[in-house]
Design a protein around this motif. Structure first.
Motif, PDB file in Angstrom:
ATOM      1  N   LEU A  83       0.933  -1.293  -0.044  1.00  0.00           N
ATOM      2  CA  LEU A  83      -0.024   0.050   0.044  1.00  0.00           C
ATOM      3  C   LEU A  83       0.859   1.175   0.029  1.00  0.00           C
ATOM      4  CD1 LEU A  83      -2.812  -0.808   2.602  1.00  0.00           C
ATOM      5  CD2 LEU A  83      -3.062  -0.793   0.145  1.00  0.00           C
ATOM      6  N   ARG A  88      -1.254   3.794  -2.132  1.00  0.00           N
ATOM      7  CA  ARG A  88      -2.676   3.122  -2.161  1.00  0.00           C
ATOM      8  C   ARG A  88      -3.346   2.997  -0.561  1.00  0.00           C
ATOM      9  NH1 ARG A  88      -3.837   0.791  -7.202  1.00  0.00           N
ATOM     10  NH2 ARG A  88      -6.030   1.004  -6.328  1.00  0.00           N
ATOM     11  N   ASP A  91      -6.800   4.161  -0.291  1.00  0.00           N
ATOM     12  CA  ASP A  91      -7.919   2.967  -1.078  1.00  0.00           C
ATOM     13  C   ASP A  91      -8.348   2.174   0.089  1.00  0.00           C
ATOM     14  OD1 ASP A  91      -7.349   4.698  -3.478  1.00  0.00           O
ATOM     15  OD2 ASP A  91      -6.074   3.117  -4.347  1.00  0.00           O
ATOM     16  N   ALA A  92      -7.340   1.468   0.775  1.00  0.00           N
ATOM     17  CA  ALA A  92      -7.859   0.545   1.823  1.00  0.00           C
ATOM     18  C   ALA A  92      -8.534   1.196   2.885  1.00  0.00           C
ATOM     19  CB  ALA A  92      -6.561   0.059   2.428  1.00  0.00           C
ATOM     20  N   VAL A  94     -10.440   3.673   2.517  1.00  0.00           N
ATOM     21  CA  VAL A  94     -11.777   4.097   2.148  1.00  0.00           C
ATOM     22  C   VAL A  94     -12.777   2.973   2.002  1.00  0.00           C
ATOM     23  CG1 VAL A  94     -13.089   4.768  -0.041  1.00  0.00           C
ATOM     24  CG2 VAL A  94     -11.031   6.219   0.634  1.00  0.00           C
ATOM     25  N   GLU A  95     -12.048   1.723   1.816  1.00  0.00           N
ATOM     26  CA  GLU A  95     -12.620   0.598   1.641  1.00  0.00           C
ATOM     27  C   GLU A  95     -13.298   0.110   2.884  1.00  0.00           C
ATOM     28  OE1 GLU A  95     -12.021  -4.104   0.745  1.00  0.00           O
ATOM     29  OE2 GLU A  95     -10.721  -2.937   0.273  1.00  0.00           O
TER      30      GLU A  95
END
Length: 161
Positions: A83, A88, A91-92, A94-95
């Motif tokens: 990550l 990223r 992104d994790a 937000v998930e």
């Protein structure tokens, strides 16, 4: 069998490896603070990992057993080094935020999240059937009515989000 998450060769992240002003570990920790649905802090020690059930671009999913409740869950273990290297992390997170806020039968429920030195872990519902991709691969070519049904279900899920 908890060695799945603790014996990888990925080194722990150091603040100097991060592109953000805050260290990666502190950033994730601040987001994950007290995300367990119970009053106790969740760690990998709360689970017995049974087997690997999936692999994705960010990490691996394990079938696991909660040692206290004896409930079966899936644990999605995301590689923090990957990550950070790919920038990223958001992104994790937000998930995770989406999973926490969703209450829909079409979306797996996030029960808790925690981290190890090298992994960001999401404890989610275990869905024992295969993925949609597995189903499509096994039944290809799929019937038009079945394709319409799947398109409808996907559209309803996106509409919910």
């Amino acid at each position: 069998m908890n060695s799945f998450l603790s014996t990888d060769n990925t080194p722990p992240l150091r603040p100097s490896q991060m592109k953000t002003s805050k260290s990666h570990y502190e950033f994730i920790s601040s987001i994950l603070k007290n995300t367990s649905l119970s009053n106790t802090m969740t760690t990998i020690r709360n689970f017995t990992l049974i087997k690997e059930i999936g692999k994705g671009s960010f990490g691996t999913v394990y079938l696991s057993l909660d040692n206290t409740s004896h409930q079966v869950y899936a644990i999605k273990a995301i590689d923090k080094f990957f990550l950070a290297k790919q920038n990223r992390t958001m992104d994790a997170l937000v998930e995770r935020t989406l999973l926490v806020s969703c209450d829909n039968e079409r979306i797996v429920k996030l029960h808790s999240s925690f981290q190890t030195k090298t992994k960001l872990c999401f404890v989610i519902d275990y869905v024992p059937n295969r993925t949609l991709q597995d189903f499509i691969n096994a039944t290809f070519p799929i019937d038009f009515d079945l394709a319409k049904y799947f398109a409808f279900e996907i559209a309803k899920t996106i509409q919910y989000l």
